[in-house]
Design an enzyme around this catalytic site. Structure first.
Site, short mmCIF file in Angstrom:
data_model
loop_
_atom_site.label_atom_id
_atom_site.label_comp_id
_atom_site.label_asym_id
_atom_site.label_seq_id
_atom_site.Cartn_x
_atom_site.Cartn_y
_atom_site.Cartn_z
N HIS A 14 0.66 -1.17 -0.04
CA HIS A 14 0.09 0.02 -0.02
C HIS A 14 1.09 1.38 0.16
CE1 HIS A 14 -3.30 -2.71 2.21
NE2 HIS A 14 -3.57 -2.61 1.00
N ARG A 18 -2.49 -5.85 -8.40
CA ARG A 18 -1.43 -6.79 -8.29
C ARG A 18 -1.35 -7.74 -9.24
NH1 ARG A 18 -3.29 -8.03 -2.26
NH2 ARG A 18 -5.27 -7.99 -3.86
N SER A 21 -3.35 -7.83 2.78
CA SER A 21 -3.43 -7.66 4.26
C SER A 21 -4.12 -9.07 4.92
CB SER A 21 -4.48 -6.57 4.87
OG SER A 21 -4.00 -5.24 4.24
#
Ligand code: PNS
Length: 159
Positions: free
Chosen positions: A17, A90, A128
């Site tokens: 991030h 990603r 995450s």
């Protein structure tokens, strides 16, 4: 003054991030990192804790604001005067979800653009969710998240 908004759950913020934040700052004059409250998704960290972790993980910059929001992203973006939504991409597995959100947001707010920044190769595996899973199982994630998050995960999960 061109403002962009970088929304997400950030539960918790990762180095991936932060990489997107750094790169978005080269494109926009002001970046609002917007932490979404999601009543359907029980996070490990409360929204305000996520905001604090991001604040402690970014270098002081007059160009960045970190805030929590609820409701529709497009409404929040309009209130902030943002002209673009920034999202990191990603892998191809992200694409369908991201494309769906971008199209919905474009339908709701035709003037608001979504800008995708391709993730650096080093961060393509990072999420995450995976960080929390590995940390819960006692794995070392300290190279993938900022120091403030390492500490906060220890406090949350013990160990
Ligand atoms: O990090 P995430 O969980 O992939 O981020 C998703 C997020 C927060 C960007 C998305 O769920 C969102 O925009 N939520 C706010 C509510 C909203 O506007 N939903 C419609 C999106 S098409």
């Amino acid at each position: 003054m061109i403002t962009a908004i970088y929304p997400g759950s950030f539960d918790p913020v990762t180095n991936g991030h932060l990489d997107v934040v750094g790169r978005a700052l080269k494109l926009f004059d002001r970046l609002i990192i917007a932490v979404a409250h999601n009543s359907e998704k029980q996070g490990l960290f409360a929204p305000q804790e996520r905001v604090e972790l991001i604040r402690r993980s970014i270098e002081d910059s007059s160009k960045i604001e970190v805030v929590a929001f609820d409701g529709l992203l497009v409404d929040f973006a309009a209130n902030c005067g943002a002209v673009a939504i920034v999202r990191g991409l990603r892998a191809v597995t992200d694409f369908e979800y991201e494309f769906q959100m971008a199209l919905m947001n474009k339908t709701l707010s035709p003037g608001l653009e979504t800008v995708f920044l391709a993730s650096r190769e080093a961060y393509t595996y990072l999420s995450s969710r995976v960080i929390k899973e590995v940390a819960r199982l006692g794995g070392d994630v300290s190279k993938m998240i900022p120091p403030a998050v390492v500490q906060a995960l220890r406090e949350k999960l013990g160990g």
